[in-house]
Design a protein around this motif. Structure first.
Motif, PDB file in Angstrom:
ATOM      1  N   MET A  83       0.594  -1.647  -0.179  1.00  0.00           N
ATOM      2  CA  MET A  83      -0.343   0.078  -0.251  1.00  0.00           C
ATOM      3  C   MET A  83       1.088   1.521  -0.299  1.00  0.00           C
ATOM      4  O   MET A  83       1.495   1.239   0.759  1.00  0.00           O
ATOM      5  N   MET A  84       0.497   2.384  -0.806  1.00  0.00           N
ATOM      6  CA  MET A  84       1.509   3.081  -0.719  1.00  0.00           C
ATOM      7  C   MET A  84       0.781   4.184  -0.527  1.00  0.00           C
ATOM      8  O   MET A  84      -0.829   4.681   0.055  1.00  0.00           O
ATOM      9  N   ALA A  85       1.203   4.959   1.003  1.00  0.00           N
ATOM     10  CA  ALA A  85       1.139   6.247   1.475  1.00  0.00           C
ATOM     11  C   ALA A  85       1.725   6.942   2.261  1.00  0.00           C
ATOM     12  O   ALA A  85       2.864   6.647   2.696  1.00  0.00           O
ATOM     13  N   PRO A  86       1.045   8.820   2.412  1.00  0.00           N
ATOM     14  CA  PRO A  86       2.554   8.899   3.631  1.00  0.00           C
ATOM     15  C   PRO A  86       2.570   8.446   5.285  1.00  0.00           C
ATOM     16  O   PRO A  86       3.872   9.135   5.457  1.00  0.00           O
ATOM     17  N   SER A 109      -2.917   1.765  -4.631  1.00  0.00           N
ATOM     18  CA  SER A 109      -2.768   3.290  -5.217  1.00  0.00           C
ATOM     19  C   SER A 109      -3.949   4.272  -4.017  1.00  0.00           C
ATOM     20  O   SER A 109      -5.404   4.088  -4.770  1.00  0.00           O
ATOM     21  N   GLY A 110      -4.163   4.630  -3.168  1.00  0.00           N
ATOM     22  CA  GLY A 110      -4.766   5.138  -2.259  1.00  0.00           C
ATOM     23  C   GLY A 110      -5.326   6.938  -3.128  1.00  0.00           C
ATOM     24  O   GLY A 110      -4.698   6.702  -3.722  1.00  0.00           O
ATOM     25  N   SER A 111      -6.474   7.300  -2.456  1.00  0.00           N
ATOM     26  CA  SER A 111      -6.712   8.316  -2.668  1.00  0.00           C
ATOM     27  C   SER A 111      -7.532   9.565  -1.619  1.00  0.00           C
ATOM     28  O   SER A 111      -7.470   8.673  -0.628  1.00  0.00           O
ATOM     29  N   TYR A 112      -8.558   9.863  -2.096  1.00  0.00           N
ATOM     30  CA  TYR A 112      -9.166  10.940  -0.831  1.00  0.00           C
ATOM     31  C   TYR A 112      -7.524  10.966   0.823  1.00  0.00           C
ATOM     32  O   TYR A 112      -7.196  11.655   0.593  1.00  0.00           O
ATOM     33  N   GLU A 113      -9.052  10.824   1.663  1.00  0.00           N
ATOM     34  CA  GLU A 113      -8.474  10.517   3.031  1.00  0.00           C
ATOM     35  C   GLU A 113      -7.525   9.124   3.758  1.00  0.00           C
ATOM     36  O   GLU A 113      -6.928   9.861   4.407  1.00  0.00           O
ATOM     37  N   GLY A 114      -7.630   8.293   2.321  1.00  0.00           N
ATOM     38  CA  GLY A 114      -7.435   7.119   2.836  1.00  0.00           C
ATOM     39  C   GLY A 114      -7.823   5.955   2.936  1.00  0.00           C
ATOM     40  O   GLY A 114      -9.408   5.696   2.363  1.00  0.00           O
ATOM     41  N   TYR A 115      -7.437   4.971   3.550  1.00  0.00           N
ATOM     42  CA  TYR A 115      -8.186   3.327   2.995  1.00  0.00           C
ATOM     43  C   TYR A 115      -8.765   3.341   4.812  1.00  0.00           C
ATOM     44  O   TYR A 115      -8.647   3.891   5.571  1.00  0.00           O
ATOM     45  N   ASP A 116      -9.960   2.394   4.893  1.00  0.00           N
ATOM     46  CA  ASP A 116     -10.777   2.134   5.704  1.00  0.00           C
ATOM     47  C   ASP A 116      -9.367   0.924   6.452  1.00  0.00           C
ATOM     48  O   ASP A 116      -8.335   0.795   6.477  1.00  0.00           O
ATOM     49  N   LEU A 128       4.352   1.815   1.955  1.00  0.00           N
ATOM     50  CA  LEU A 128       5.191   2.524   1.569  1.00  0.00           C
ATOM     51  C   LEU A 128       4.911   4.017   1.741  1.00  0.00           C
ATOM     52  O   LEU A 128       3.946   3.921   1.555  1.00  0.00           O
ATOM     53  N   SER A 129       6.206   4.848   2.142  1.00  0.00           N
ATOM     54  CA  SER A 129       5.848   6.267   1.668  1.00  0.00           C
ATOM     55  C   SER A 129       7.262   6.217   0.429  1.00  0.00           C
ATOM     56  O   SER A 129       7.688   6.006   1.006  1.00  0.00           O
ATOM     57  N   ILE A 130       7.178   7.264  -0.565  1.00  0.00           N
ATOM     58  CA  ILE A 130       7.923   7.954  -0.541  1.00  0.00           C
ATOM     59  C   ILE A 130       8.037   9.583  -0.414  1.00  0.00           C
ATOM     60  O   ILE A 130       9.527   9.277  -0.943  1.00  0.00           O
ATOM     61  N   GLY A 131       7.968   9.618   0.586  1.00  0.00           N
ATOM     62  CA  GLY A 131       8.367  10.716   0.943  1.00  0.00           C
ATOM     63  C   GLY A 131       7.385  11.950   2.033  1.00  0.00           C
ATOM     64  O   GLY A 131       5.978  11.822   1.968  1.00  0.00           O
ATOM     65  N   ASP A 132       7.869  12.921   2.090  1.00  0.00           N
ATOM     66  CA  ASP A 132       6.497  13.372   3.394  1.00  0.00           C
ATOM     67  C   ASP A 132       6.471  15.201   2.831  1.00  0.00           C
ATOM     68  O   ASP A 132       6.784  15.602   3.292  1.00  0.00           O
ATOM     69  N   TYR A 133       5.291  14.232   2.038  1.00  0.00           N
ATOM     70  CA  TYR A 133       4.676  14.912   1.269  1.00  0.00           C
ATOM     71  C   TYR A 133       3.279  14.585   0.983  1.00  0.00           C
ATOM     72  O   TYR A 133       2.798  13.407   0.834  1.00  0.00           O
ATOM     73  N   VAL A 134       2.475  14.895   0.283  1.00  0.00           N
ATOM     74  CA  VAL A 134       0.837  14.587   0.356  1.00  0.00           C
ATOM     75  C   VAL A 134       0.437  14.778  -1.044  1.00  0.00           C
ATOM     76  O   VAL A 134       1.122  16.270  -1.584  1.00  0.00           O
ATOM     77  N   LEU A 135       0.486  13.986  -2.042  1.00  0.00           N
ATOM     78  CA  LEU A 135      -0.275  13.500  -3.298  1.00  0.00           C
ATOM     79  C   LEU A 135      -1.727  13.702  -3.264  1.00  0.00           C
ATOM     80  O   LEU A 135      -2.564  13.148  -2.200  1.00  0.00           O
ATOM     81  N   THR A 136      -2.573  14.225  -4.658  1.00  0.00           N
ATOM     82  CA  THR A 136      -3.647  13.936  -4.381  1.00  0.00           C
ATOM     83  C   THR A 136      -4.107  12.225  -4.070  1.00  0.00           C
ATOM     84  O   THR A 136      -5.303  11.608  -4.328  1.00  0.00           O
ATOM     85  N   ASN A 137      -3.077  11.800  -5.204  1.00  0.00           N
ATOM     86  CA  ASN A 137      -3.482   9.882  -5.053  1.00  0.00           C
ATOM     87  C   ASN A 137      -1.984   9.277  -4.807  1.00  0.00           C
ATOM     88  O   ASN A 137      -1.064   9.509  -4.727  1.00  0.00           O
ATOM     89  N   GLY A 138      -2.215   7.988  -5.147  1.00  0.00           N
ATOM     90  CA  GLY A 138      -0.891   7.300  -4.564  1.00  0.00           C
ATOM     91  C   GLY A 138      -0.428   6.773  -5.910  1.00  0.00           C
ATOM     92  O   GLY A 138       0.830   6.083  -6.033  1.00  0.00           O
ATOM     93  N   GLY A 139      -0.896   6.903  -7.118  1.00  0.00           N
ATOM     94  CA  GLY A 139      -0.845   6.593  -9.120  1.00  0.00           C
ATOM     95  C   GLY A 139       0.842   7.229  -8.917  1.00  0.00           C
ATOM     96  O   GLY A 139       1.605   6.016  -9.297  1.00  0.00           O
ATOM     97  N   LEU A 140       1.265   8.160  -8.764  1.00  0.00           N
ATOM     98  CA  LEU A 140       3.011   8.420  -9.081  1.00  0.00           C
ATOM     99  C   LEU A 140       3.938   7.962  -7.904  1.00  0.00           C
ATOM    100  O   LEU A 140       4.516   7.273  -7.939  1.00  0.00           O
ATOM    101  N   PRO A 141       3.560   7.469  -6.731  1.00  0.00           N
ATOM    102  CA  PRO A 141       4.253   6.727  -6.066  1.00  0.00           C
ATOM    103  C   PRO A 141       4.426   5.243  -5.994  1.00  0.00           C
ATOM    104  O   PRO A 141       5.262   4.741  -6.049  1.00  0.00           O
ATOM    105  N   VAL A 142       3.324   4.779  -6.585  1.00  0.00           N
ATOM    106  CA  VAL A 142       3.188   3.592  -6.915  1.00  0.00           C
ATOM    107  C   VAL A 142       4.128   3.585  -8.209  1.00  0.00           C
ATOM    108  O   VAL A 142       4.724   2.167  -8.218  1.00  0.00           O
TER     109      VAL A 142
HETATM  110  C1  JF5 Z   1      -2.554   9.031  -0.151  1.00  0.00           C
HETATM  111  C2  JF5 Z   1      -3.689   8.642   1.390  1.00  0.00           C
HETATM  112  C3  JF5 Z   1      -2.195   8.315  -0.204  1.00  0.00           C
HETATM  113  O1  JF5 Z   1       0.339  10.578  -0.619  1.00  0.00           O
HETATM  114  C4  JF5 Z   1       1.389  10.011  -0.839  1.00  0.00           C
HETATM  115  C5  JF5 Z   1       2.077   9.717  -0.318  1.00  0.00           C
HETATM  116  C6  JF5 Z   1       3.520  10.485  -0.273  1.00  0.00           C
HETATM  117  N1  JF5 Z   1       4.732   9.630  -0.073  1.00  0.00           N
HETATM  118  N2  JF5 Z   1       4.195   8.984  -0.670  1.00  0.00           N
HETATM  119  C7  JF5 Z   1       3.386   8.226  -0.468  1.00  0.00           C
HETATM  120  O2  JF5 Z   1      -0.127   8.621  -1.311  1.00  0.00           O
HETATM  121  C8  JF5 Z   1      -1.209   9.049  -1.612  1.00  0.00           C
HETATM  122  C9  JF5 Z   1      -2.420  10.067   0.082  1.00  0.00           C
HETATM  123  C10 JF5 Z   1      -3.870  10.575   1.124  1.00  0.00           C
HETATM  124  C11 JF5 Z   1      -3.438   7.842   1.099  1.00  0.00           C
END
Ligand code: JF5
Length: 221
Positions: A83-86, A109-116, A128-142
């Motif tokens: 799972m990709m998420a910050p 590849s999540g989005s919105y506020e995230g997963y249940d 996994l996280s690709i860095g300390d920033y928030v993206l609109t969805n997990g597509g780019l991280p994947v």
């Molecule tokens: C995502 C909830 C997933 O923003 C990211 C991310 C940043 N670093 N690594 C991943 O993923 C998208 C946003 C909100 C779940």
């Protein structure tokens, strides 16, 4: 290796994974990559994938049902579900090496506020996280993780391309590179690199790598 991706935006994935080394790996049959739309596992007319958070608050949460059904249909005994998420652990070259020896990866590849949270508890092996920033969805991280992993699949890298990896595994930043011309717009290539003295060149490069790392990434030292 087989890689499945579950996303709400499958269109994002055409382009980056159709060029360069990833395209080559796919054509060579070393990587079997499939992109799936999470909405294909909904059952209602509106193909609903999200809902309001219990306890209130802003944003939406991805519903567990479509994700559970999708993972149950795509995953087998030997699948590593990522799972990709910050909120994940930081993705590194060491983790890329670890993933590159798996038979089957399934990315969420999540989005919105995230997963249940029950998705994490019951389905996910690695967050996994690709860095300390928030993206609109997990597509780019994947896609970042797939790119880093694909080049490590045995047979994908040709010998010439493997050098960069070597230096990363030494834990330092790369030394500066130059090619012809020896002087360009008044900027000269360091004399030592043109000396033909391989011992001196190796020494200079090691010094430069250390200097650079100390200045830019002291956390690596
Ligand atoms: C995502 C909830 C997933 O923003 C990211 C991310 C940043 N670093 N690594 C991943 O993923 C998208 C946003 C909100 C779940």
């Amino acid at each position: 290796m087989k890689i499945d991706v579950l996303t709400l935006f499958p269109e994002m994935f055409s382009g980056p994974l159709d060029v360069s080394m990833v395209a080559r790996a796919r054509k060579a049959g070393l990587l079997d990559l499939r992109i799936h739309n999470l909405r294909d596992w909904t059952h209602d007319r509106h193909k609903t994938v999200d809902d309001r958070p219990f306890g209130g608050g802003p944003g939406m949460v991805l519903k567990p049902e479509p994700i559970f059904e999708a993972v149950e249909s795509l995953a087998g005994e030997k699948t590593r579900v990522v799972m990709m998420a910050p909120t994940g652990r930081p993705f590194t070259q060491a983790i890329a090496r670890e993933l590159a020896v798996e038979e089957h990866l399934l990315f969420l590849s999540g989005s919105y506020e995230g997963y249940d949270e029950r998705v994490r508890e019951a389905l996910v092996d690695d967050e996994l996280s690709i860095g300390d920033y928030v993206l609109t969805n997990g597509g780019l991280p994947v896609m970042v993780v797939i790119d880093a992993v694909t080049r490590l699949i045995p047979g994908v890298l040709v010998h010439d391309e493997s050098e960069l990896d070597e230096s990363f595994s030494h834990g330092l930043l790369e030394y500066p590179h130059y090619t012809r011309p020896a002087e360009f717009r008044g900027m000269k290539v360091p004399e030592v690199l043109q000396s033909g003295n391989h011992a001196e060149i190796a020494k200079w490069r090691a010094e430069q790598a250390k200097l650079r790392t100390k200045e830019r990434r002291p956390d690596l030292m």
